[in-house]
Scaffold this motif. Structure first.
Motif, PDB file in Angstrom:
ATOM      1  N   THR A  42       0.847  -1.193   0.000  1.00 22.11           N
ATOM      2  CA  THR A  42       0.000   0.000   0.000  1.00 22.11           C
ATOM      3  C   THR A  42       0.881   1.241   0.000  1.00 22.11           C
ATOM      4  OG1 THR A  42      -0.075   0.262   2.403  1.00 22.11           O
ATOM      5  CG2 THR A  42      -1.705  -1.207   1.435  1.00 22.11           C
ATOM      6  N   PRO A  43       0.354   2.386  -0.502  1.00 21.99           N
ATOM      7  CA  PRO A  43       1.156   3.617  -0.505  1.00 21.99           C
ATOM      8  C   PRO A  43       1.580   4.002   0.909  1.00 21.99           C
ATOM      9  CG  PRO A  43      -0.893   3.934  -1.719  1.00 21.99           C
ATOM     10  CD  PRO A  43      -0.972   2.583  -1.109  1.00 21.99           C
ATOM     11  N   GLY A  44       0.669   3.830   1.874  1.00 20.49           N
ATOM     12  CA  GLY A  44       0.998   4.180   3.250  1.00 20.49           C
ATOM     13  C   GLY A  44       2.121   3.317   3.793  1.00 20.49           C
ATOM     14  N   GLY A  45       2.080   2.020   3.460  1.00 17.98           N
ATOM     15  CA  GLY A  45       3.119   1.104   3.915  1.00 17.98           C
ATOM     16  C   GLY A  45       4.460   1.446   3.291  1.00 17.98           C
ATOM     17  N   THR A  46       4.427   1.786   1.984  1.00 17.10           N
ATOM     18  CA  THR A  46       5.663   2.189   1.313  1.00 17.10           C
ATOM     19  C   THR A  46       6.228   3.434   1.966  1.00 17.10           C
ATOM     20  OG1 THR A  46       4.698   1.339  -0.722  1.00 17.10           O
ATOM     21  CG2 THR A  46       6.687   2.669  -0.940  1.00 17.10           C
ATOM     22  N   ALA A  47       5.327   4.401   2.240  1.00 19.09           N
ATOM     23  CA  ALA A  47       5.767   5.632   2.892  1.00 19.09           C
ATOM     24  C   ALA A  47       6.392   5.313   4.251  1.00 19.09           C
ATOM     25  CB  ALA A  47       4.588   6.581   3.069  1.00 19.09           C
ATOM     26  N   TRP A  48       5.776   4.397   4.976  1.00 21.79           N
ATOM     27  CA  TRP A  48       6.244   4.002   6.304  1.00 21.79           C
ATOM     28  C   TRP A  48       7.664   3.432   6.224  1.00 21.79           C
ATOM     29  CZ3 TRP A  48       6.271   4.588  11.186  1.00 21.79           C
ATOM     30  CH2 TRP A  48       6.502   3.557  12.097  1.00 21.79           C
ATOM     31  N   THR A  49       7.889   2.566   5.218  1.00 20.68           N
ATOM     32  CA  THR A  49       9.230   2.000   5.030  1.00 20.68           C
ATOM     33  C   THR A  49      10.239   3.095   4.727  1.00 20.68           C
ATOM     34  OG1 THR A  49       8.142   0.103   4.067  1.00 20.68           O
ATOM     35  CG2 THR A  49      10.520   0.218   3.809  1.00 20.68           C
ATOM     36  N   PRO A  97       4.713  11.226   3.980  1.00 22.29           N
ATOM     37  CA  PRO A  97       4.193  10.730   5.259  1.00 22.29           C
ATOM     38  C   PRO A  97       2.671  10.857   5.374  1.00 22.29           C
ATOM     39  CG  PRO A  97       5.411  12.781   5.581  1.00 22.29           C
ATOM     40  CD  PRO A  97       5.649  12.346   4.176  1.00 22.29           C
ATOM     41  N   ASP A  98       2.078  11.770   4.602  1.00 21.33           N
ATOM     42  CA  ASP A  98       0.628  11.956   4.706  1.00 21.33           C
ATOM     43  C   ASP A  98      -0.136  10.697   4.354  1.00 21.33           C
ATOM     44  OD1 ASP A  98       1.035  14.488   5.537  1.00 21.33           O
ATOM     45  OD2 ASP A  98       0.729  15.418   3.572  1.00 21.33           O
ATOM     46  N   SER A  99       0.363   9.954   3.364  1.00 22.08           N
ATOM     47  CA  SER A  99      -0.377   8.746   2.981  1.00 22.08           C
ATOM     48  C   SER A  99      -0.299   7.715   4.112  1.00 22.08           C
ATOM     49  CB  SER A  99       0.157   8.168   1.672  1.00 22.08           C
ATOM     50  OG  SER A  99       1.478   7.733   1.831  1.00 22.08           O
ATOM     51  N   PHE A 100       0.801   7.695   4.827  1.00 14.12           N
ATOM     52  CA  PHE A 100       0.902   6.811   5.991  1.00 14.12           C
ATOM     53  C   PHE A 100      -0.075   7.253   7.068  1.00 14.12           C
ATOM     54  CE2 PHE A 100       2.891   6.511  10.270  1.00 14.12           C
ATOM     55  CZ  PHE A 100       2.747   5.150  10.455  1.00 14.12           C
ATOM     56  N   ILE A 101      -0.066   8.566   7.361  1.00  8.76           N
ATOM     57  CA  ILE A 101      -0.938   9.090   8.408  1.00  8.76           C
ATOM     58  C   ILE A 101      -2.400   8.807   8.075  1.00  8.76           C
ATOM     59  CG2 ILE A 101      -1.715  11.208   9.546  1.00  8.76           C
ATOM     60  CD1 ILE A 101       1.029  10.321  10.462  1.00  8.76           C
ATOM     61  N   SER A 102      -2.759   8.963   6.812  1.00  7.79           N
ATOM     62  CA  SER A 102      -4.175   8.776   6.490  1.00  7.79           C
ATOM     63  C   SER A 102      -4.566   7.304   6.605  1.00  7.79           C
ATOM     64  CB  SER A 102      -4.495   9.346   5.102  1.00  7.79           C
ATOM     65  OG  SER A 102      -4.102   8.451   4.109  1.00  7.79           O
ATOM     66  N   GLU A 103      -3.649   6.386   6.290  1.00  8.34           N
ATOM     67  CA  GLU A 103      -3.972   4.965   6.495  1.00  8.34           C
ATOM     68  C   GLU A 103      -4.085   4.638   7.986  1.00  8.34           C
ATOM     69  OE1 GLU A 103      -1.618   2.112   4.260  1.00  8.34           O
ATOM     70  OE2 GLU A 103      -1.876   3.313   2.445  1.00  8.34           O
ATOM     71  N   MET A 104      -3.271   5.292   8.784  1.00  4.18           N
ATOM     72  CA  MET A 104      -3.358   5.095  10.230  1.00  4.18           C
ATOM     73  C   MET A 104      -4.682   5.640  10.756  1.00  4.18           C
ATOM     74  SD  MET A 104      -0.754   3.424  11.204  1.00  4.18           S
ATOM     75  CE  MET A 104      -0.409   3.580  12.945  1.00  4.18           C
ATOM     76  N   GLN A 105      -5.116   6.778  10.201  1.00  2.96           N
ATOM     77  CA  GLN A 105      -6.390   7.375  10.611  1.00  2.96           C
ATOM     78  C   GLN A 105      -7.540   6.420  10.283  1.00  2.96           C
ATOM     79  OE1 GLN A 105      -6.774  10.544  12.185  1.00  2.96           O
ATOM     80  NE2 GLN A 105      -8.817   9.700  12.534  1.00  2.96           N
ATOM     81  N   THR A 106      -7.494   5.825   9.098  1.00  6.08           N
ATOM     82  CA  THR A 106      -8.524   4.870   8.702  1.00  6.08           C
ATOM     83  C   THR A 106      -8.589   3.716   9.701  1.00  6.08           C
ATOM     84  OG1 THR A 106      -7.885   5.393   6.451  1.00  6.08           O
ATOM     85  CG2 THR A 106      -9.396   3.551   6.743  1.00  6.08           C
ATOM     86  N   GLU A 107      -7.420   3.218  10.082  1.00  7.93           N
ATOM     87  CA  GLU A 107      -7.368   2.112  11.032  1.00  7.93           C
ATOM     88  C   GLU A 107      -7.907   2.547  12.393  1.00  7.93           C
ATOM     89  OE1 GLU A 107      -6.951  -0.955  10.939  1.00  7.93           O
ATOM     90  OE2 GLU A 107      -6.460  -1.555  12.990  1.00  7.93           O
TER      91      GLU A 107
END
Lengths: 315, 558
Positions: free
Chosen positions: B494-501, B536-546
C-alpha cells in the motif's frame, strides 16, 4: 555392394565407438555424475527465475502466480535506491579487485625475494591465516580497531596527527576504503599462494641468464618473474572480473549502519531487504537476474579484450 | 607384514565392537522413550533473540510428564525477524509452532498458518485467555484467527512492580549525588547528568563515564526516534500520536517537541555529553558498554537491557557503586503529565504464537498450549519446582531463598533446569490461588527482597515502592491503543506502507545527522525535506482509517 561396404564401415565405426566407450567408461561415469550434479545444482534452480516475471506469491506457487512480464524490472530501474546499490556494488567491487589483486602480486614477489627459507615460510603462513576467519570476526576486529577509543584513533591522537578521535563509521567517505582494506587484509596472503607457485615454476636458469646479462634484483623481477607469471595473472584477472558484482554481502551488512546506508548497501543486501524481508520475492529475483547478466557480460568483455591482445583467455 | 595384518584385524574387530555397542545403546533409548508413554515432540521457532535450553532440561521433562508433550524451541540469531521468516517461507517448510514477530503477516499471506478459530472452543484454558472482543480483534481480513498473542494478559488483580517499557533511565549514583532531586523535564535530566559528570568524570576504578548513549542499531533505533511522543505526554502508540479528544492521528516526527528534543540532543552532542559512538555502535557493543556501568543514562525499553546488562551489573557487584538504572517521569514541560507507564494488559494483535501447516497434529499442539496455561504447569514454568526453586510459607505465599534467587540468574542453571516456554501464552497478574503472583516479578515481597541495595535506597528516598511508582500509572488511553500493532503489519503493497518503510529509512539516516550536525537548523531543514519526500501523509491517512475502524469495532461491544 556399395551399401554392404557402407554398412560394414558403419559397423566398424560403431564397434570402435563401443570399444572406446568401454575403455573410457570410468571417465564417462565420473563425467556423467558431474554433469548431473551441475544440472541439478546450477541449471535446475534457474527455473526459479520465472518468478521475476510474475507477481509471485508463495501461497499460489510458481504455477499459479500472476504473470506480469517485465514490470518488476521496470520497478527496479525506477527505484532510486537500486541505482544507488548498483553504484555501491560496482565501486566496492572495482576497489576490492584492484586492491586485492595488486597487493597479492606485490606480496608474492616480495615474499619470493626473501632468502631466509624459515622466515619466508613463517611469513607466508601468518599472512594467509586471516583467510580462514569468518567475516563476523573480521568485522568485529575492525569495529574495535576503528572505534573512537580503538587502537587506530589512539595512535593518531597520540602522534598528534588528529586532535579528536575520528568516528570512522559515521562518515560516508571512509566506508569504501575500509571495505577494501578489510579485503586486502583478509585475502592478500591467500591470493598470493597461487602466484608464489607460479613463480616457483619459472626455470631457474632464466634467472642465471639474467644475472649474467647484468640484471639486478629489480631487473630480474621486471624481466623474468613478472613475464613468467603473466598468464596466471591474466587468467585470474579474467575470473575476478566476473566477480566484481559479488563485492560482498557480509562485510557491508555487518559494518554498515543507518547513517551511511547510502554508500554501504550492495545488490545482495538489496535482494535480502526486498526479496526476503519485505517478501517481494519477484523483485529480489529480478535484481538477482540483473546481477548475473551483468557479470556474464563483464566476463565476455574481459575475455574478448584478452583475445584481441593475444593473451591467455578463459574460452 | 604379519604384524600389520594383526593390527588391522584388531582395528576391524574393535570397530565392529564399538558399532555393536552403539546400536545396543541406540535400541536402549528407544525402548526408554516408549516407556515414557509416547511423549509428543513439537518444534518451534521464535523470530526473537533467545537462548536455547538443554535437551534434558529438568523442568521440561516434568512438564512433559504432565502434558505428554514437549517442544524444542529455536530462536533468532543474527538476523532480523523478517529475514528469518522470509527465508522460511521461501523454503516452504516450517516448525510446528511459530512466532513470526514482524514477519507474522507474511506468514499469513503465504498461507503457512492454520486457522485456529474452529478449534478454540475445545480448549478452555486457551479460550479463557481472551475476551470475545479481543479474540475478534485478532481476526485477519479473511475472518480467521491465526495467532495467539502471548503476553500482557492479566489474570485477576494486576501485579506489576517492574516498568517493563520505555523510559529515560538514570543510574542511582547520579540521583544519590544530587540528593535525590525531582527530575521532571528533559532539560533537568541533562543538566543533572552534566553536573554529575563534571563533578565525577570517572568511575571508582578510573574508567571514564559515558554520560548519555543512544542505541541506534537497526530496529532498536526507537531509543533515538520515538521519545517525542512520550515527551508530549502520550503513551506508546509507537508509530503515531493519537489525540484522545478529537481521535485524530498526529505525526510525532514533526511536532515542536520533536524539534526541541533533537535540538537538545544536538546541543548535548556538541558538549560531549552524548556518546560520539552512539550511531555506529551495535547492540552488543551497547550492552557491553552498559554492563561496565560507565553509562549514566539513556532511553531504552527495560526488556532490551535489564536481562543482559542489568544482570551483568548485578553479578559484577557494580550496584555497590550505584550503577543500576531507575526510570524518571520525564516530559517536555512540568505541566505535561507523563504516560511512560500504562496499566492494563495491551494485546499486541500484530503477532503471536501460531501453528503452521507443517504441523501434523494441530489438536495435540493446541492441547499442549492449553495444558501449559493450567496453574500447575504455569507455576512450573515461571516459579519452578517447589522446594527447589521456591518455598511456600505458612500463608501459602511463595518466596525464594537468596540462594534460589542467585540460581535463577545463572545461565548454566537456567539452561539445565528452567524451562519457561517463554514465547508460549502466559499470564500476568494473580495466580488462580488468589494470593500469589503468576510470575515471581509480580510478587511484591519477592520483588523487594530481590532489589539491589542502591535501588532500594533510591526508592526509599523518593518514597516509592516499585519501578512503576517512579513514573506513576496511567489508564490505557482508549480502545484504539496501541496503534503500533497496525503499523508493524504494514507492507509495501500500500502507498501508506511504502511511505512508512521510506520514512524509517530516512529517519535512520537523517536523525543521527541532525544530532551530530554543527548547524542544527540547516540539518533539520534538510531532514524535513527528505522526510516530506517520503509522503508521510499517505501513511498518516492509512493510520487514521485504522483508528476509525478500531473505534467503530469497539463501539459494537459497548
Amino acid at each position: 555392394m556399395a551399401i554392404k561396404k557402407d554398412n560394414s564401415k558403419k559397423a566398424k565405426a560403431s564397434s570402435i565407438n563401443l570399444a572406446t566407450l568401454k575403455r573410457q567408461r570410468s571417465l564417462l561415469i565420473w563425467g556423467g555424475i558431474i554433469t548431473i550434479y551441475g544440472f541439478i545444482f546450477y541449471y535446475l534452480p534457474l527455473f526459479g527465475w520465472l518468478t521475476a516475471f510474475q507477481n509471485y506469491k508463495p501461497k499460489d506457487g510458481i504455477f499459479h502466480s500472476q504473470f506480469i512480464g517485465l514490470e518488476k524490472f521496470k520497478m527496479l530501474f525506477s527505484d532510486e535506491s537500486f541505482i544507488r546499490v548498483i553504484r555501491n556494488t560496482l565501486a566496492m567491487g572495482v576497489l576490492n579487485l584492484v586492491a586485492t589483486f595488486v597487493m597479492a602480486i606485490v606480496f608474492a614477489i616480495l615474499l619470493n625475494e626473501i632468502k631466509n627459507k624459515a622466515g619466508k615460510k613463517v611469513t607466508q603462513t601468518i599472512s594467509y591465516l586471516p583467510h580462514f576467519l569468518s567475516w563476523i570476526i573480521v568485522t568485529g576486529i575492525l569495529h574495535d580497531m576503528l572505534s573512537g577509543t580503538g587502537i587506530i584513533n589512539e595512535v593518531l591522537v597520540n602522534l598528534h596527527i588528529i586532535s579528536q578521535p575520528i568516528n570512522f563509521f559515521a562518515h560516508e567517505g571512509y566506508f569504501w576504503p575500509i571495505v577494501a582494506f578489510a579485503n586486502v587484509w583478509k585475502e592478500t596472503g591467500w591470493n598470493a599462494i597461487i602466484y608464489l607457485s607460479a613463480i616457483t615454476a619459472i626455470d631457474p636458469s632464466l634467472y642465471e641468464a639474467a644475472a649474467i646479462d647484468g640484471a639486478g634484483r629489480w631487473g630480474k623481477i621486471k624481466y623474468v618473474t613478472l613475464p613468467g607469471i603473466k598468464s596466471t595473472i591474466i587468467i585470474l584477472l579474467l575470473m575476478n572480473v566476473g566477480n566484481v558484482l559479488n563485492a560482498g554481502f557480509e562485510i557491508q551488512y555487518l559494518l554498515g549502519n543507518g547513517l551511511i546506508q547510502k554508500v554501504s548497501q550492495t545488490i545482495d543486501i538489496y535482494v535480502l531487504k526486498w526479496g526476503i524481508s519485505q517478501g517481494d520475492y519477484s523483485l529480489g529475483t529480478a535484481a538477482g537476474i540483473f546481477k548475473s547478466a551483468v557479470s556474464i557480460i563483464l566476463i565476455l568483455i574481459a575475455n574478448q579484450i584478452a583475445k584481441r591482445n593475444g593473451e591467455e583467455r578463459l574460452f | 607384514m604379519k604384524k600389520k595384518k594383526l593390527l588391522s584385524l584388531l582395528l576391524v574387530t574393535s570397530m565392529f565392537a564399538s558399532l555393536a555397542a552403539g546400536c545396543g545403546s541406540g535400541s536402549d533409548t528407544e525402548t526408554g522413550s516408549k516407556a515414557d508413554g509416547d511423549v509428543k515432540e513439537f518444534t518451534a521457532f521464535f523470530a526473537v533473540p533467545g537462548s536455547e535450553i538443554n535437551d534434558d532440561n529438568e523442568i521440561q521433562e516434568k512438564l512433559a510428564e504432565i502434558t505428554g508433550a514437549k517442544c524444542k524451541e529455536t530462536w533468532l540469531t543474527g538476523q532480523t525477524a523478517e529475514e528469518a521468516i522470509g527465508t522460511l517461507i521461501a523454503g516452504g517448510e516450517y516448525p510446528d509452532f511459530i512466532e513470526g514477530g514482524n514477519g507474522s503477516i507474511q506468514l499469513y499471506e503465504a498461507g503457512a498458518l492454520v486457522a485456529l478459530d474452529d478449534y478454540l472452543d475445545d480448549y478452555p484454558n486457551i479460550k479463557e485467555f481472551f475476551t470475545e472482543q479481543e479474540w475478534d480483534s485478532l481476526r485477519q481480513d479473511d475472518g480467521h484467527i491465526y495467532w495467539i498473542p502471548q503476553f500482557s494478559n492479566i489474570y485477576g488483580e494486576e501485579k506489576e512492580c517492574t516498568h517493563n517499557d520505555e523510559a529515560f533511565w538514570i543510574q542511582t549514583r547520579v540521583l544519590k549525588w544530587a540528593g535525590y532531586p525531582e527530575v521532571r523535564t528533559m532539560d533537568q535530566y541533562f543538566d543533572l547528568i552534566e553536573s554529575y559528570n563534571e563533578a565525577n568524570p570517572t568511575m571508582e576504578d578510573g574508567t571514564e563515564n559515558i554520560p548519555y548513549t543512544i542505541l541506534c542499531d537497526d530496529w532498536r533505533y526507537f531509543c533515538l526516534e520515538n521519545a517525542p511522543e512520550f515527551l508530549d505526554g502520550y503513551p506508546n502508540d509507537g508509530s503515531v500520536i493519537v489525540d484522545p479528544d478529537t481521535l485524530t492521528v498526529i505525526d510525532y516526527n514533526t511536532t515542536d517537541t520533536a524539534v526541541a528534543y533533537f535540538k537538545k540532543l544536538n546541543e548535548e552532542y556538541q558538549k560531549g555529553i552524548v556518546d560520539p559512538e552512539s550511531f555506529t555502535q551495535t547492540y552488543d557493543e551497547y550492552i557491553s558498554k552498559l554492563s561496565t556501568g560507565r553509562v549514566l543514562g539513556m532511553i531504552d525499553q527495560w526488556w532490551d537491557f535489564a536481562y543482559t546488562a542489568g544482570d551483568a551489573i548485578k553479578s559484577a557487584g557494580l550496584d555497590a557503586q550505584g550503577c543500576n538504572y531507575v526510570p524518571l517521569p520525564i516530559t517536555i514541560d512540568e505541566s505535561v503529565q507523563n504516560q511512560w507507564h500504562n496499566s492494563g494488559g495491551v494485546v499486541n494483535v500484530s503477532s503471536g504464537l501460531a501453528i503452521t501447516t507443517s504441523c501434523d497434529d494441530v489438536e495435540g499442539a493446541l492441547q499442549f498450549v492449553n495444558d501449559l496455561l493450567g496453574q500447575e504447569c504455569h507455576d512450573l514454568r515461571f516459579w519452578g519446582v517447589e522446594g527447589v526453586d521456591y518455598e511456600v510459607d505458612d500463608d501459602g505465599m511463595f518466596y525464594r531463598t537468596p540462594e534460589q534467587r542467585l540460581n535463577v540468574a545463572d545461565t548454566a542453571y537456567k539452561a539445565s533446569h528452567v524451562c519457561s516456554y517463554s514465547y508460549f501464552p502466559q499470564w500476568l497478574g494473580t495466580s488462580r490461588d488468589g494470593k500469589n503472583a503468576m510470575k515471581p516479578d509480580g510478587q511484591e515481597s519477592e520483588f523487594f527482597e530481590g532489589l539491589a541495595d542502591d535501588v532500594k535506597e533510591c526508592f526509599e528516598a523518593y518514597g516509592v515502592m516499585t519501578y512503576v511508582d517512579m513514573l506513576g500509572t496511567q489508564e490505557a488511553p482508549g480502545a484504539w491503543y496501541p496503534m503500533y500493532t497496525y503499523s508493524s503489519t504494514m507492507t509495501t503493497s500500500t502507498p501508506g506502507g511504502t511511505a512508512w518503510t521510506k520514512m524509517g529509512e530516512t529517519k535512520h539516516e537523517y536523525l543521527p545527522k541532525v544530532v551530530m550536525a554543527s548547524d542544527f537548523d540547516s540539518a533539520w531543514d534538510e531532514y524535513m525535506e527528505a522526510y516530506e519526500a517520503c509522503d508521510p501523509d499517505s501513511f498518516i491517512s492509512e493510520m487514521q482509517t485504522e483508528l476509525d475502524r478500531r473505534m467503530e469495532e469497539a463501539a459494537k461491544y459497548e
